[in-house]
Design an enzyme around this catalytic site. Structure first.
Site, PDB file in Angstrom:
ATOM      1  N   HIS A  17      30.806  34.448  22.689  1.00 43.21           N
ATOM      2  CA  HIS A  17      32.311  34.186  21.431  1.00 43.21           C
ATOM      3  C   HIS A  17      32.552  35.876  21.294  1.00 43.21           C
ATOM      4  O   HIS A  17      33.831  35.978  21.625  1.00 43.21           O
ATOM      5  CB  HIS A  17      31.621  34.674  19.846  1.00 43.21           C
ATOM      6  CG  HIS A  17      30.813  33.087  19.593  1.00 43.21           C
ATOM      7  ND1 HIS A  17      29.893  33.161  19.165  1.00 43.21           N
ATOM      8  CD2 HIS A  17      32.325  31.806  19.465  1.00 43.21           C
ATOM      9  CE1 HIS A  17      29.576  31.832  18.522  1.00 43.21           C
ATOM     10  NE2 HIS A  17      30.941  31.357  19.044  1.00 43.21           N
ATOM     11  N   LYS A  41      27.331  22.636   5.978  1.00 40.19           N
ATOM     12  CA  LYS A  41      26.870  22.613   7.645  1.00 40.19           C
ATOM     13  C   LYS A  41      25.260  23.433   7.563  1.00 40.19           C
ATOM     14  O   LYS A  41      24.702  23.156   8.721  1.00 40.19           O
ATOM     15  CB  LYS A  41      27.931  22.956   8.997  1.00 40.19           C
ATOM     16  CG  LYS A  41      28.350  22.651   9.584  1.00 40.19           C
ATOM     17  CD  LYS A  41      30.111  23.127   9.801  1.00 40.19           C
ATOM     18  CE  LYS A  41      30.633  22.779  11.593  1.00 40.19           C
ATOM     19  NZ  LYS A  41      30.587  23.157  12.835  1.00 40.19           N
ATOM     20  N   ARG A  90      33.499  26.576  27.392  1.00 38.05           N
ATOM     21  CA  ARG A  90      32.253  27.194  28.446  1.00 38.05           C
ATOM     22  C   ARG A  90      32.510  26.526  29.785  1.00 38.05           C
ATOM     23  O   ARG A  90      32.217  26.872  30.998  1.00 38.05           O
ATOM     24  CB  ARG A  90      31.534  27.250  27.843  1.00 38.05           C
ATOM     25  CG  ARG A  90      30.923  27.853  26.761  1.00 38.05           C
ATOM     26  CD  ARG A  90      29.956  27.862  25.624  1.00 38.05           C
ATOM     27  NE  ARG A  90      30.747  26.271  24.877  1.00 38.05           N
ATOM     28  CZ  ARG A  90      28.702  26.084  24.239  1.00 38.05           C
ATOM     29  NH1 ARG A  90      28.672  26.580  24.275  1.00 38.05           N
ATOM     30  NH2 ARG A  90      29.810  25.218  23.877  1.00 38.05           N
ATOM     31  N   SER A 128      25.673  29.236  20.008  1.00 37.39           N
ATOM     32  CA  SER A 128      24.245  29.580  18.625  1.00 37.39           C
ATOM     33  C   SER A 128      23.349  28.515  18.968  1.00 37.39           C
ATOM     34  O   SER A 128      22.182  29.507  18.392  1.00 37.39           O
ATOM     35  CB  SER A 128      25.289  29.564  17.924  1.00 37.39           C
ATOM     36  OG  SER A 128      26.778  30.213  17.343  1.00 37.39           O
TER      37      SER A 128
HETATM   38  O1  PNS Z   1      32.296  27.571  16.372  1.00 36.44           O
HETATM   39  P1  PNS Z   1      32.342  25.934  16.471  1.00 36.44           P
HETATM   40  O2  PNS Z   1      31.966  25.138  15.111  1.00 36.44           O
HETATM   41  O3  PNS Z   1      32.725  24.653  16.861  1.00 36.44           O
HETATM   42  O4  PNS Z   1      33.990  26.105  15.039  1.00 36.44           O
HETATM   43  C1  PNS Z   1      34.480  24.916  15.165  1.00 36.44           C
HETATM   44  C2  PNS Z   1      35.852  25.103  13.595  1.00 36.44           C
HETATM   45  C3  PNS Z   1      35.013  26.077  12.635  1.00 36.44           C
HETATM   46  C4  PNS Z   1      37.049  25.812  15.045  1.00 36.44           C
HETATM   47  C5  PNS Z   1      36.354  23.592  13.503  1.00 36.44           C
HETATM   48  O5  PNS Z   1      35.149  23.215  12.841  1.00 36.44           O
HETATM   49  C6  PNS Z   1      37.536  23.975  12.217  1.00 36.44           C
HETATM   50  O6  PNS Z   1      38.232  24.310  12.631  1.00 36.44           O
HETATM   51  N1  PNS Z   1      37.507  23.426  11.072  1.00 36.44           N
HETATM   52  C7  PNS Z   1      38.183  23.709  10.003  1.00 36.44           C
HETATM   53  C8  PNS Z   1      38.048  22.296   9.310  1.00 36.44           C
HETATM   54  C9  PNS Z   1      39.373  21.793  10.073  1.00 36.44           C
HETATM   55  O7  PNS Z   1      40.513  22.148  10.163  1.00 36.44           O
HETATM   56  N2  PNS Z   1      38.492  20.566  10.258  1.00 36.44           N
HETATM   57  C10 PNS Z   1      40.027  20.004  10.702  1.00 36.44           C
HETATM   58  C11 PNS Z   1      40.440  20.073  12.415  1.00 36.44           C
HETATM   59  S1  PNS Z   1      39.052  19.389  13.638  1.00 36.44           S
END
Ligand code: PNS
Length: 164
Positions: A17, A41, A90, A128
């Site tokens: 990150h 979560k 990645r 993570s």
């Molecule tokens: O670090 P991560 O868990 O891969 O991040 C995921 C994240 C937070 C970017 C994604 O879950 C997100 O944007 N969540 C907000 C809800 C949303 O907008 N969902 C629709 C898009 S799939």
């Protein structure tokens, strides 16, 4: 002015990150690192801890801010007045999930662009979850998380009550 959002769970922030933040910061005028606030979560670190860790890292950068969001990313992007989203990829295994998210976000907000950046190869298998798994079992997380946060993250993972 180009403003972009780098959203994520950051549970906790890893070297991968941090690598992406440093790459993105050079490409845009203003970077908003946005921590998803989603209690369902069941993250290992509270949103306040995750924000603290990130704020400490980005403190030398005037053009990077850390904040939280909940709900849809597209709504947060609209609120922030930007349509640029940064995501790190990645390895090929990330592609399907990232592709789904980018396409879904584009359906919800057609003007939204997702910009994919690649971290250093040495971080390609770092996540993570790996940091949490190794840290919770008392393993050495050196090189997995930024040095300045290593002791705090390790202590906290070994003893969930230890965060002051
Ligand atoms: O670090 P991560 O868990 O891969 O991040 C995921 C994240 C937070 C970017 C994604 O879950 C997100 O944007 N969540 C907000 C809800 C949303 O907008 N969902 C629709 C898009 S799939």
């Amino acid at each position: 002015m180009l403003k972009a959002i780098y959203p994520g769970t950051f549970d906790p922030v890893t070297m991968g990150h941090w690598d992406i933040i440093q790459r993105a910061e050079k490409l845009v005028d203003h970077l908003v690192v946005a921590v998803l606030h989603n209690p369902s979560k069941h993250p290992a670190f509270s949103v306040a801890e995750r924000v603290d860790f990130l704020r400490e890292l980005v403190s030398p950068y005037d053009n990077v801010e850390v904040t939280t969001f909940h709900g849809l990313l597209v709504d947060f992007a609209r609120l922030q007045g930007t349509s640029s989203i940064i995501r790190g990829v990645r390895a090929f295994s990330d592609f399907e999930y990232e592709f789904q998210m980018a396409i879904m976000n584009r359906k919800l907000a057609p003007d939204l662009e997702t910009i994919f950046l690649m971290p250093k190869e040495e971080y390609s298998v770092l996540s993570s979850k790996i940091v949490r798994d190794v840290g919770m079992m008392g393993g050495d997380i050196t090189g997995f998380v930024p040095d300045v946060l290593k002791d705090r993250i390790a202590r906290r993972l070994k003893n969930p009550e230890s965060y002051a």
